[in-house]
Design a protein around this motif. Structure first.
Motif, mmCIF file in Angstrom:
data_model
loop_
_atom_site.group_PDB
_atom_site.id
_atom_site.type_symbol
_atom_site.label_atom_id
_atom_site.label_comp_id
_atom_site.label_asym_id
_atom_site.label_seq_id
_atom_site.Cartn_x
_atom_site.Cartn_y
_atom_site.Cartn_z
ATOM 1 N N UNK A 14 0.829 -1.194 0.000
ATOM 2 C CA UNK A 14 0.000 0.000 0.000
ATOM 3 C C UNK A 14 0.861 1.241 0.000
ATOM 4 N N UNK A 15 0.311 2.311 0.540
ATOM 5 C CA UNK A 15 1.032 3.576 0.638
ATOM 6 C C UNK A 15 1.094 3.973 2.100
ATOM 7 N N UNK A 64 8.809 -0.248 6.400
ATOM 8 C CA UNK A 64 7.672 -0.665 5.574
ATOM 9 C C UNK A 64 8.118 -0.781 4.116
ATOM 10 N N UNK A 65 9.133 -1.610 3.819
ATOM 11 C CA UNK A 65 9.693 -1.652 2.463
ATOM 12 C C UNK A 65 8.710 -2.120 1.403
ATOM 13 N N UNK A 66 7.644 -2.763 1.791
ATOM 14 C CA UNK A 66 6.643 -3.221 0.835
ATOM 15 C C UNK A 66 5.641 -2.123 0.490
ATOM 16 N N UNK A 67 5.629 -1.023 1.233
ATOM 17 C CA UNK A 67 4.727 0.093 0.966
ATOM 18 C C UNK A 67 5.434 1.192 0.182
ATOM 19 N N UNK A 84 -4.028 6.775 1.725
ATOM 20 C CA UNK A 84 -2.938 5.903 2.159
ATOM 21 C C UNK A 84 -3.507 4.899 3.158
ATOM 22 N N UNK A 85 -2.795 3.792 3.343
ATOM 23 C CA UNK A 85 -3.262 2.778 4.282
ATOM 24 C C UNK A 85 -2.769 2.980 5.697
ATOM 25 N N UNK A 86 -1.689 3.769 5.837
ATOM 26 C CA UNK A 86 -1.134 4.016 7.161
ATOM 27 C C UNK A 86 -0.314 5.306 7.116
ATOM 28 N N UNK A 87 0.068 5.776 8.285
ATOM 29 C CA UNK A 87 0.920 6.967 8.394
ATOM 30 C C UNK A 87 1.952 6.703 9.478
ATOM 31 N N UNK A 88 3.187 7.133 9.235
ATOM 32 C CA UNK A 88 4.280 6.953 10.189
ATOM 33 C C UNK A 88 4.767 8.340 10.606
#
Length: 193
Positions: A14-15, A34-37, A57-61
């Motif tokens: 995802x993003x 999150x290398x897959x995002x 986006x699916x998440x936020x860091x």
């Protein structure tokens, strides 16, 4: 790292939203944790959280605490008030570098630009070098601005990776005042807490 692993069930990439420009600490955290995002940059913490709420986006860091300066504001308060679910957290080492356009010399640097939280983490070193701190919206954004200006008296305080992204020379590594400088990042999702 515990709690920031690959989504359950083999969910597709995802993003992941972060505040800052490519090369910022939050960008590095997205790439490493999150290398897959796909990292999705936003200029402000508010914009990153709004993108998550809208489903862009699916998440936020976001960074919320630093071992040298305490709370990272306004991110910490925004996270607390967001109503978004903190699904994991991780402490990451923070190493700040002083960078300038190629050809610049440390003795000629008059100003160093960066995010206020980063500048607060290197007050002693910058003062000892006789360099004035100039606030910018982001560490990597400051590096981009210094690169574009080409002024050999201007530097940026940013992650070393930003020097590569914006074609800058590192004049000094580890300009943070504490050798054990770390920041706590939290990963947020839309699921209600």
């Amino acid at each position: 790292m515990p709690g920031v692993g690959r989504p359950e069930g083999g969910a597709p990439p995802g993003r992941c939203a972060y505040q800052g420009a490519p090369g910022a600490f939050s960008h590095e955290a997205c790439l490493d944790l999150r290398p897959w995002d796909e990292p999705a940059p936003y200029e402000t913490f508010e914009a990153a959280l709004a993108a998550l709420r809208r489903g862009e986006v699916g998440c936020a860091l976001l960074p919320v605490e630093n071992s040298s300066i305490g709370r990272v504001e306004p991110a910490a308060t925004l996270v607390e008030r967001s109503g978004l679910k903190v699904v994991s957290e991780v402490w990451r080492p923070i190493r700040l570098a002083l960078m300038a356009p190629p050809g610049a010399r440390l003795a000629d640097i008059r100003t160093a630009e960066s995010h206020p939280a980063a500048l607060d983490q290197c007050v002693g070193v910058l003062s000892s070098l006789g360099i004035d701190a100039v606030e910018a919206f982001d560490t990597a954004g400051a590096a981009r601005s210094v690169s574009e200006a080409g002024d050999l008296t201007r530097a940026a305080v940013a992650p070393a990776r930003a020097a590569e992204v914006y074609d800058l020379s590192i004049l000094r590594h580890d300009v943070q005042d504490s050798s054990d400088n770390r920041t706590r990042f939290v990963l947020l999702s839309r699921d209600s807490a």
